[in-house]
Design a protein around this motif. Structure first.
Motif, mmCIF file in Angstrom:
data_model
loop_
_atom_site.group_PDB
_atom_site.id
_atom_site.type_symbol
_atom_site.label_atom_id
_atom_site.label_comp_id
_atom_site.label_asym_id
_atom_site.label_seq_id
_atom_site.Cartn_x
_atom_site.Cartn_y
_atom_site.Cartn_z
ATOM 1 N N ALA A 130 -60.494 -24.347 54.260
ATOM 2 C CA ALA A 130 -59.871 -26.202 54.461
ATOM 3 C C ALA A 130 -59.070 -26.428 54.925
ATOM 4 O O ALA A 130 -58.691 -26.794 56.313
ATOM 5 N N VAL A 131 -58.104 -25.376 54.528
ATOM 6 C CA VAL A 131 -56.746 -25.453 55.173
ATOM 7 C C VAL A 131 -56.384 -25.149 56.628
ATOM 8 O O VAL A 131 -56.695 -25.454 57.556
ATOM 9 N N ARG A 132 -57.217 -23.713 56.522
ATOM 10 C CA ARG A 132 -56.421 -23.093 57.743
ATOM 11 C C ARG A 132 -57.515 -23.790 59.111
ATOM 12 O O ARG A 132 -57.312 -24.193 60.209
ATOM 13 N N LYS A 133 -58.391 -25.099 58.957
ATOM 14 C CA LYS A 133 -59.068 -25.272 59.980
ATOM 15 C C LYS A 133 -58.849 -27.137 59.654
ATOM 16 O O LYS A 133 -59.511 -27.744 60.920
ATOM 17 N N GLY A 134 -58.531 -27.199 58.977
ATOM 18 C CA GLY A 134 -57.591 -28.362 58.968
ATOM 19 C C GLY A 134 -58.163 -29.984 58.229
ATOM 20 O O GLY A 134 -58.042 -31.185 58.705
ATOM 21 N N GLN A 135 -58.817 -29.282 57.870
ATOM 22 C CA GLN A 135 -60.301 -29.885 56.754
ATOM 23 C C GLN A 135 -59.459 -30.530 55.620
ATOM 24 O O GLN A 135 -60.026 -31.095 54.406
ATOM 25 N N LYS A 136 -58.695 -31.610 55.257
ATOM 26 C CA LYS A 136 -57.935 -32.487 54.506
ATOM 27 C C LYS A 136 -59.519 -32.889 54.036
ATOM 28 O O LYS A 136 -59.162 -33.276 52.052
ATOM 29 N N LEU A 137 -60.096 -34.096 54.912
ATOM 30 C CA LEU A 137 -60.726 -34.566 53.850
ATOM 31 C C LEU A 137 -61.792 -33.763 53.150
ATOM 32 O O LEU A 137 -62.342 -34.855 51.849
ATOM 33 N N LEU A 138 -62.270 -32.584 52.911
ATOM 34 C CA LEU A 138 -62.686 -31.730 52.571
ATOM 35 C C LEU A 138 -62.224 -30.998 51.371
ATOM 36 O O LEU A 138 -62.861 -30.763 50.180
ATOM 37 N N LEU A 139 -61.242 -30.917 51.550
ATOM 38 C CA LEU A 139 -59.872 -30.780 50.794
ATOM 39 C C LEU A 139 -59.911 -31.797 48.841
ATOM 40 O O LEU A 139 -60.504 -32.198 48.090
ATOM 41 N N GLN A 140 -59.582 -33.310 49.683
ATOM 42 C CA GLN A 140 -59.781 -34.404 48.638
ATOM 43 C C GLN A 140 -61.352 -34.752 48.036
ATOM 44 O O GLN A 140 -60.931 -35.532 46.750
ATOM 45 N N ALA A 141 -62.546 -34.581 48.938
ATOM 46 C CA ALA A 141 -63.992 -34.840 48.435
ATOM 47 C C ALA A 141 -64.035 -33.940 47.401
ATOM 48 O O ALA A 141 -64.437 -34.470 46.194
ATOM 49 N N TYR A 142 -63.784 -32.564 47.218
ATOM 50 C CA TYR A 142 -63.593 -31.182 46.307
ATOM 51 C C TYR A 142 -62.467 -32.245 45.114
ATOM 52 O O TYR A 142 -63.324 -32.010 44.067
ATOM 53 N N ALA A 143 -61.475 -31.460 45.305
ATOM 54 C CA ALA A 143 -60.345 -32.319 44.702
ATOM 55 C C ALA A 143 -60.812 -33.942 43.611
ATOM 56 O O ALA A 143 -60.529 -33.501 42.322
ATOM 57 N N HIS A 144 -61.722 -34.729 44.535
ATOM 58 C CA HIS A 144 -61.882 -36.328 43.778
ATOM 59 C C HIS A 144 -63.192 -35.375 42.315
ATOM 60 O O HIS A 144 -62.998 -36.393 41.769
ATOM 61 N N ALA A 145 -64.283 -34.946 42.995
ATOM 62 C CA ALA A 145 -64.658 -34.879 42.063
ATOM 63 C C ALA A 145 -64.887 -33.764 41.346
ATOM 64 O O ALA A 145 -64.708 -33.896 39.821
ATOM 65 N N CYS A 146 -63.525 -32.654 40.752
ATOM 66 C CA CYS A 146 -62.706 -32.521 39.886
ATOM 67 C C CYS A 146 -62.280 -33.069 39.285
ATOM 68 O O CYS A 146 -62.304 -33.187 37.556
#
Length: 316
Positions: free
Chosen positions: A111-127
């Motif tokens: 996700a970091v390499r692809k610049g997918q900030k929203l994906l990381l945020q969705a994952y972390a919010h679920a956690c």
């Protein structure tokens, strides 16, 4: 890449006859990455983590736990306190020697390499939503407990910390390795450790990357019950039995802890946003270190599976 955390399509309700752990009803739907059982006799609701791919916080595990928590909060809200079928909610693991190894490092790096900030945020919010439900005991008069038999690292450690009570076997190990790849544990570690033993100790643990034994954490107050190896479940059941007469007082004390040293959902999500911003600044070198750690975890899982297969063959 898209990730769904709330779809319960992989679960199903099964009606069976019988009582105790063998019975399945509306409280215990079937999932692939968690195993639920309700021990009505002892008043314990068991949630065993059993990720099918690797013993980390995978998107599939997040999906199942999120679905389970949604179901549980709904049923608890609809059931009068006097009729609740359990007093304790326990999170444990089906993976021998591993409670949980933490975040999905390969997903993070990709996700970091692809610049997918929203994906990381969705994952972390679920956690952190999962952490939050454990912290507030599902807004019900239940006590949340973690049974740690093996390694609890990163997000696995945070999961255990989110529970009111931690029972750990002596050989269990705990750690926050994120600093090794220039990141920090953003799904509740700082808030949860600081509330128990202070901000200075929380920062020391986070920035050291040290692996701690269950005995060390018992000494400083993060592990509540220290059990001998192989005796974790028995120790947990004995603890629950001892506290049965004072359960009302105990759950009220934990609710008071949450009020006096409050951890809000907003706080957890604000820290998540700091974590996402920090993750997006990781360098290629940092990401390679993250992937090396992921590869080491994968090798360990393969060894565990090989050992399990050998044991099965020997038993036949």
């Amino acid at each position: 890449m898209t990730i769904q955390f709330t779809t319960p399509s992989n679960s199903s309700f099964v009606s069976t006859s019988g009582v105790g752990l063998a019975a399945r009803d509306e409280w215990t739907p079937l999932y692939s990455d968690i195993d639920l059982s309700l021990d009505r006799e002892d008043g314990i609701y068991w949630c065993y983590l059993q990720p099918q791919s690797r013993p980390s916080v995978t998107p599939e595990l997040l999906r199942d736990v999120t679905s389970m928590q949604t179901m549980l909060r709904s049923r608890l809200a609809q059931t009068p306190d006097a009729q609740l079928p359990f007093k304790y909610f326990v999170v444990a693991s089906r993976t021998p020697g591993i409670f949980n190894l933490g975040g999905d490092l390969r997903l993070f790096a990709d996700a970091v390499r692809k610049g997918q900030k929203l994906l990381l945020q969705a994952y972390a919010h679920a956690c952190v939503d999962i952490v939050w439900n454990n912290v507030i005991s599902y807004d019900s008069p239940v006590v949340t407990m973690a049974l740690v038999q093996g390694d609890a690292l990163g997000g696995g450690f945070e999961t255990a910390l989110s529970c009111n009570v931690i029972v750990a076997e002596r050989s269990a190990r705990f750690g926050l390795p994120e600093v090794l790849f220039n990141l920090f544990p953003g799904m509740g570690a700082y808030s949860l450790i600081a509330r128990r033993i202070g901000a200075v100790e929380a920062e020391r643990m986070i920035l050291s990357g040290k692996i701690y034994t269950a005995e060390e954490l018992h000494r400083i107050g993060l592990v509540d019950v220290l059990a001998e190896d192989g005796q974790g479940e028995a120790a947990l059941r004995a603890y629950a039995a001892r506290q049965s007469r004072s359960h009302n007082a105990m759950q009220a004390v934990f609710r008071t802890r949450n009020r006096v040293s409050a951890i809000t959902r907003e706080e957890l999500r604000d820290v998540v946003n700091i974590w996402v911003d920090a993750a997006m600044r990781l360098t290629p070198s940092d990401l390679k270190k993250m992937e090396r750690l992921a590869a080491a975890q994968d090798r360990r899982c393969r060894i565990n599976r090989a050992d399990d297969n050998a044991a099965l063959i020997a038993a036949e």
